[in-house]
Design an enzyme around this catalytic site. Structure first.
Site, PDB file in Angstrom:
ATOM      1  N   LYS A 124       0.837  -1.208   0.000  1.00 29.51           N
ATOM      2  CA  LYS A 124       0.000   0.000   0.000  1.00 29.51           C
ATOM      3  C   LYS A 124       0.874   1.262   0.000  1.00 29.51           C
ATOM      4  CE  LYS A 124      -3.858  -2.455   0.713  1.00 29.51           C
ATOM      5  NZ  LYS A 124      -3.294  -3.813   0.856  1.00 29.51           N
ATOM      6  N   LYS A 159      -8.670   1.681   4.261  1.00 31.55           N
ATOM      7  CA  LYS A 159      -8.220   0.291   4.222  1.00 31.55           C
ATOM      8  C   LYS A 159      -6.982   0.101   5.088  1.00 31.55           C
ATOM      9  CE  LYS A 159      -5.939   1.196  -0.254  1.00 31.55           C
ATOM     10  NZ  LYS A 159      -5.889   0.780  -1.687  1.00 31.55           N
ATOM     11  N   ARG A 209      -5.021  -4.969 -12.898  1.00 29.70           N
ATOM     12  CA  ARG A 209      -3.741  -5.531 -12.469  1.00 29.70           C
ATOM     13  C   ARG A 209      -2.807  -5.538 -13.678  1.00 29.70           C
ATOM     14  NH1 ARG A 209      -1.919  -9.042  -8.732  1.00 29.70           N
ATOM     15  NH2 ARG A 209      -2.760  -7.437  -7.342  1.00 29.70           N
ATOM     16  N   ARG A 224     -10.343  -6.139 -12.972  1.00 30.69           N
ATOM     17  CA  ARG A 224     -11.166  -6.901 -12.038  1.00 30.69           C
ATOM     18  C   ARG A 224     -12.378  -6.049 -11.678  1.00 30.69           C
ATOM     19  NH1 ARG A 224      -6.156  -7.509  -8.248  1.00 30.69           N
ATOM     20  NH2 ARG A 224      -6.042  -5.384  -9.056  1.00 30.69           N
ATOM     21  N   ARG A 232     -15.083  -3.297  -4.255  1.00 29.61           N
ATOM     22  CA  ARG A 232     -13.823  -4.039  -4.375  1.00 29.61           C
ATOM     23  C   ARG A 232     -13.853  -4.904  -5.625  1.00 29.61           C
ATOM     24  NH1 ARG A 232     -13.946  -7.306   1.038  1.00 29.61           N
ATOM     25  NH2 ARG A 232     -16.009  -7.734   0.145  1.00 29.61           N
ATOM     26  N   ASP A 272      -1.518  -2.127  -9.348  1.00 30.69           N
ATOM     27  CA  ASP A 272      -2.968  -1.976  -9.375  1.00 30.69           C
ATOM     28  C   ASP A 272      -3.297  -0.544  -9.771  1.00 30.69           C
ATOM     29  OD1 ASP A 272      -3.194  -4.577  -8.625  1.00 30.69           O
ATOM     30  OD2 ASP A 272      -3.876  -4.183  -6.579  1.00 30.69           O
ATOM     31  N   GLU A 280      -1.821   0.428  -5.765  1.00 34.53           N
ATOM     32  CA  GLU A 280      -0.989  -0.510  -5.006  1.00 34.53           C
ATOM     33  C   GLU A 280       0.181  -0.970  -5.866  1.00 34.53           C
ATOM     34  OE1 GLU A 280      -2.777  -3.807  -2.990  1.00 34.53           O
ATOM     35  OE2 GLU A 280      -4.490  -2.643  -2.277  1.00 34.53           O
ATOM     36  N   ASN A 282       2.154  -4.443  -5.803  1.00 34.61           N
ATOM     37  CA  ASN A 282       2.166  -5.781  -5.216  1.00 34.61           C
ATOM     38  C   ASN A 282       3.490  -6.482  -5.517  1.00 34.61           C
ATOM     39  OD1 ASN A 282      -0.860  -6.394  -4.302  1.00 34.61           O
ATOM     40  ND2 ASN A 282      -0.889  -5.125  -6.148  1.00 34.61           N
TER      41      ASN A 282
END
Length: 315
Positions: A124, A159, A209, A224, A232, A272, A280, A282
């Site tokens: 994050k 979050k 992604r 997504r 989400r 993301d 984000e 990842n």
């Protein structure tokens, strides 16, 4: 080559979508010997980092997809590549694992992603290093600051900093409904730091992604798309994955971040992006290989194993 995967239990893999499984299949198809071990299988003994690893024989059966040869103790330096694919939670056990992998690196092991780079890039918080691509963001444990942020932006997302799969993500709209309760819960009454971001309406078109391998983006992202009534898009939260070519903005973000992150030892990264904004970075065990390959024909696992082969040779 001998390639060892530090992963979660193989019995837990969903072979129709698991990215680690796709990596193993591609590696085995090239004639590489595939091994697997779990974090609990590692040990530091006599100054050497070992793993109780087993060779994985792929059967080609989707349901009974592997058999294991007998486990044996092996120094991590015995493998040509060690691929870190353990899922979060990113807790102290995870961190201890990165310390062991880092010691193994110093002994000559080749580890992807590099363990110190994983530790240094909270998925994050890492976006703060690339603020030119982010929506307004606040990181704090202060209720007063969080309330002021929501009052200023109206529609916000809150979050935790250590969640995955969309767990613990809340949307608070302009009316501030349940804001106090959400802040109390996420911050544990001010004892835990969390993130707040301005809500990005483009989430309805998907949380994209973007996979970046050895500094270069895969040409397709997996959007997504949240199910009805959700904010989400995570597949684990019921989102639907749709592969799409990278937009001009997607490519700008990926091509800016890619070389920087690769230079830090991050061979595989999942960015993301919602709309035009990075949300984000990842680095622990990025996924979506199979969804992109199945929908576009682009072999993501092949691109990844190419990079592992190159990295193992250069190391």
């Amino acid at each position: 080559m001998k390639i060892a995967f530090l992963a979660d239990p193989l019995a837990s893999f969903k072979t129709y979508k698991d990215s680690t499984y796709a990596m193993m299949v591609e590696a085995a198809a090239r004639g590489h010997a595939v091994y697997a071990f779990e974090q609990k299988d590692m040990a530091l003994d006599g100054g050497i980092v070992y793993a109780n690893a087993a060779r994985v024989i792929l059967t080609g059966d989707a349901h009974d997809w592997y058999r294991l040869e007998p486990h044996h103790e092996a120094a991590l330096t015995e493998f040509d590549a060690v691929i870190q694919r353990k899922d979060p939670p990113f807790d102290m056990e995870y961190i201890y694992g990165t310390y062991l992998l880092e010691l193994a690196e110093r002994q000559g092991a080749r580890v992807f992603n590099r363990p110190d780079a994983i530790r240094n890039h909270n998925e994050k918080l890492a976006i703060a290093q690339f603020s030119q691509f982010t929506a307004p963001t606040l990181v704090t444990s202060s209720e007063a600051r969080l309330r002021a942020f929501q009052a200023h932006h109206g529609d916000v997302i809150l979050k935790p900093l250590d969640g995955m799969g969309g767990a613990g993500v809340f949307r608070v709209q302009a009316d501030g409904m349940n804001l106090g309760s959400i802040i109390e819960t996420l911050t544990d009454n001010g004892r835990r730091t969390i993130m707040a971001q301005r809500y990005i309406p483009e989430i309805v078109n998907g949380d994209k992604r973007i996979l970046v391998i050895n500094g270069k983006p895969v040409p397709y992202a997996l959007a997504r798309i949240p199910q009805a009534g959700e904010v989400r898009g995570n597949l684990a939260a019921g989102g639907t994955g749709v592969a799409r070519p990278l937009s001009e903005r997607d490519r700008e973000i990926a091509e800016t971040l890619g070389p920087v992150l690769a230079s830090r030892g991050l061979l595989l990264v999942g960015l993301d992006v919602i709309g035009d904004y990075l949300t984000e970075v990842n680095v622990t065990s990025p996924t979506c290989f199979q969804e992109i390959t199945q929908q576009t024909g682009f072999n993501v696992a092949a691109m990844f194993i190419d990079a592992v082969e190159q990295g193992a040779t250069q190391a």
